[in-house]
Design a protein around this motif. Sequence first.
Motif, short mmCIF file in Angstrom:
data_model
loop_
_atom_site.label_atom_id
_atom_site.label_comp_id
_atom_site.label_asym_id
_atom_site.label_seq_id
_atom_site.Cartn_x
_atom_site.Cartn_y
_atom_site.Cartn_z
N HIS A 147 0.84 -1.20 0.00
CA HIS A 147 0.00 0.00 0.00
C HIS A 147 0.88 1.25 0.00
N HIS A 148 2.00 1.18 0.70
CA HIS A 148 2.90 2.34 0.84
C HIS A 148 3.99 2.38 -0.21
N PHE A 149 4.40 1.22 -0.70
CA PHE A 149 5.53 1.15 -1.62
C PHE A 149 5.19 0.20 -2.76
N GLU A 150 5.51 0.61 -3.97
CA GLU A 150 5.20 -0.18 -5.15
C GLU A 150 5.90 -1.55 -5.12
N ASP A 151 7.16 -1.54 -4.68
CA ASP A 151 7.94 -2.78 -4.64
C ASP A 151 9.15 -2.58 -3.73
N LYS A 152 9.99 -3.59 -3.62
CA LYS A 152 11.15 -3.52 -2.73
C LYS A 152 12.09 -2.39 -3.16
N LYS A 153 12.24 -2.19 -4.44
CA LYS A 153 13.14 -1.13 -4.92
C LYS A 153 12.63 0.25 -4.53
N THR A 154 11.33 0.45 -4.58
CA THR A 154 10.75 1.73 -4.16
C THR A 154 10.96 1.93 -2.67
#
Length: 192
Positions: free
Chosen positions: A50-57
């Motif tokens: 919900h807060h971050f698109e993916d681990k990289k974000t």
Amino acid sequence: MRRSNSERTQAMRAALIEAARTHFVEKGYAETATPDIVTAAGVTRGALYHHFEDKKTLFASVIAEEAKAVRRDIENAAMTSPSAYDALLDGMRGYFDAMAKPGRTRLLLLDGPAILGPAEMRRMDEAQSEHSLHRGLKAYLTEKDASQTSLGIFTELLSAAFDRAALAIEAGRDRAAYEKAIATMIEGIALK
């Protein structure tokens, strides 16, 4: 006292960033799994995404927070300096103090460029610690009535010198020797 939705959201985001930072420092980016992060943060995978698109974000957010912390430490160290030159030296010490936080050199100078790419890291650096350095150099050159023609280039080169010094200091080299060398470089910038 009940927290607002905004406060809960900020607290959850901060918990995710802190948990991720811990794992990225301990294991590295590639070896860090998002289930470990959410467990450490005490949230669900759904909350993470919900807060971050993916681990990289999420990693980019960790790096952004680290860069902001370094800038704050630099500016706090230089805040009460009696001259622009002293502010640059105090800011330099603030930078090295900030980079001494465990894992910070790895995150900002090694993993950040490798994961996010040099262009993204350059953009972050320009907005944070390099921005402070640019302002400090400009004040110093103004104070010395020296040419500001190459201010941008000097800022970029000196910023790179700070980063190389931080890596060397973390590897066990003599911090005082690097501080002295950088002070000499700063003095040389104002020579007519």
